[in-house]
Design an enzyme around this catalytic site. Sequence first.
Site, short mmCIF file in Angstrom:
data_model
loop_
_atom_site.label_atom_id
_atom_site.label_comp_id
_atom_site.label_asym_id
_atom_site.label_seq_id
_atom_site.Cartn_x
_atom_site.Cartn_y
_atom_site.Cartn_z
N ARG A 1 52.78 39.70 24.86
CA ARG A 1 53.08 38.71 25.91
C ARG A 1 54.54 38.27 25.87
NH1 ARG A 1 48.13 36.93 28.00
NH2 ARG A 1 46.46 36.68 26.48
N GLU B 1 50.02 33.79 39.52
CA GLU B 1 49.34 34.83 38.72
C GLU B 1 50.36 35.81 38.17
OE1 GLU B 1 46.62 35.79 37.49
OE2 GLU B 1 44.93 34.93 38.58
N GLY C 1 48.04 34.46 30.69
CA GLY C 1 49.00 35.43 31.18
C GLY C 1 50.05 34.89 32.14
N PHE D 1 48.21 50.56 33.09
CA PHE D 1 48.07 49.31 32.34
C PHE D 1 49.45 48.90 31.85
CE2 PHE D 1 46.90 46.33 29.07
CZ PHE D 1 45.80 45.70 29.64
N ASP E 1 44.67 42.80 39.99
CA ASP E 1 44.22 44.18 39.81
C ASP E 1 43.09 44.44 40.82
OD1 ASP E 1 43.71 46.65 38.69
OD2 ASP E 1 42.80 45.89 36.87
P1 IMP Z 1 41.30 41.52 38.33
O1 IMP Z 1 40.84 42.95 38.17
O2 IMP Z 1 42.25 41.38 39.50
O3 IMP Z 1 40.15 40.59 38.38
O4 IMP Z 1 42.18 41.20 37.03
C1 IMP Z 1 41.68 40.44 35.99
C2 IMP Z 1 42.67 40.29 34.86
O5 IMP Z 1 42.78 41.53 34.17
C3 IMP Z 1 44.10 39.93 35.20
O6 IMP Z 1 44.30 38.57 35.49
C4 IMP Z 1 44.77 40.31 33.90
O7 IMP Z 1 44.57 39.30 32.93
C5 IMP Z 1 43.98 41.55 33.48
N1 IMP Z 1 44.73 42.77 33.82
C6 IMP Z 1 44.58 43.59 34.87
N2 IMP Z 1 45.45 44.62 34.83
C7 IMP Z 1 46.20 44.41 33.72
C8 IMP Z 1 47.29 45.12 33.12
O8 IMP Z 1 47.79 46.15 33.60
N3 IMP Z 1 47.80 44.58 31.97
C9 IMP Z 1 47.31 43.44 31.39
N4 IMP Z 1 46.29 42.76 31.91
C10 IMP Z 1 45.73 43.23 33.07
#
Ligand code: IMP
Length: 183
Positions: A169, A103, A51, A156, A107
């Site tokens: 992407r 990054e 990403g 999302f 999230d």
């Molecule tokens: P975390 O919840 O911060 O650990 O996020 C983990 C991963 O979830 C991120 O690096 C993204 O790859 C994916 N992610 C979280 N939110 C989104 C979104 O809104 N769209 C696409 N990928 C997401």
Amino acid sequence: MKSRTAVLSDPLLDRMLLSPDEIADKAEELGAAITRDYDGRDLVLLTVLRGGLIFLADLCRHIDLSLTMDFMAISSYAGGGAAVRITKDLDDAIENRHVLIIEDIIDTGLTLNYLMGVLRQRRPASIEVCTLLDKDARRIAELPIAYRGFRIPDRFVVGYGLDLGGRFRNLPFVATLKDEVMG
Ligand code: IMP
């Protein structure tokens, strides 16, 4: 530039949240700040595939310093939890170097928190985070974010590196998905 009617009219997409121009301006602004802050330091930009790749490609061209780049890939363990499996490790050592993790989105912060713990054991001179998007309403792990592009609502999003099942992407903008897509 040709119009992007094919992707914009995808029935899964709701609306454009960040335009290509807004993203480009932010990459320039963040690149200038990083250039100021890391002047004279041995900098390595570290990106988590896949990403973060698009943001890295644009951001790095606004950083007017001598630097290197390195890449990691991770996947979640089945069954959830914060730990992640490193499926591709860095090629080079980071000991005594200044690491800036680039990054696309943070999230809950759990993935990055875990990753930073792993990287700290390798004794970098410093380790900081630059994220394009910050969905801070969902944050669980407290993370110091040195460079933040945009705070976004708890929706999302896809595009500009972010995917849904591997798709979207390549969109040059960030878009929300229709509510019914995510259930
Ligand atoms: P975390 O919840 O911060 O650990 O996020 C983990 C991963 O979830 C991120 O690096 C993204 O790859 C994916 N992610 C979280 N939110 C989104 C979104 O809104 N769209 C696409 N990928 C997401």
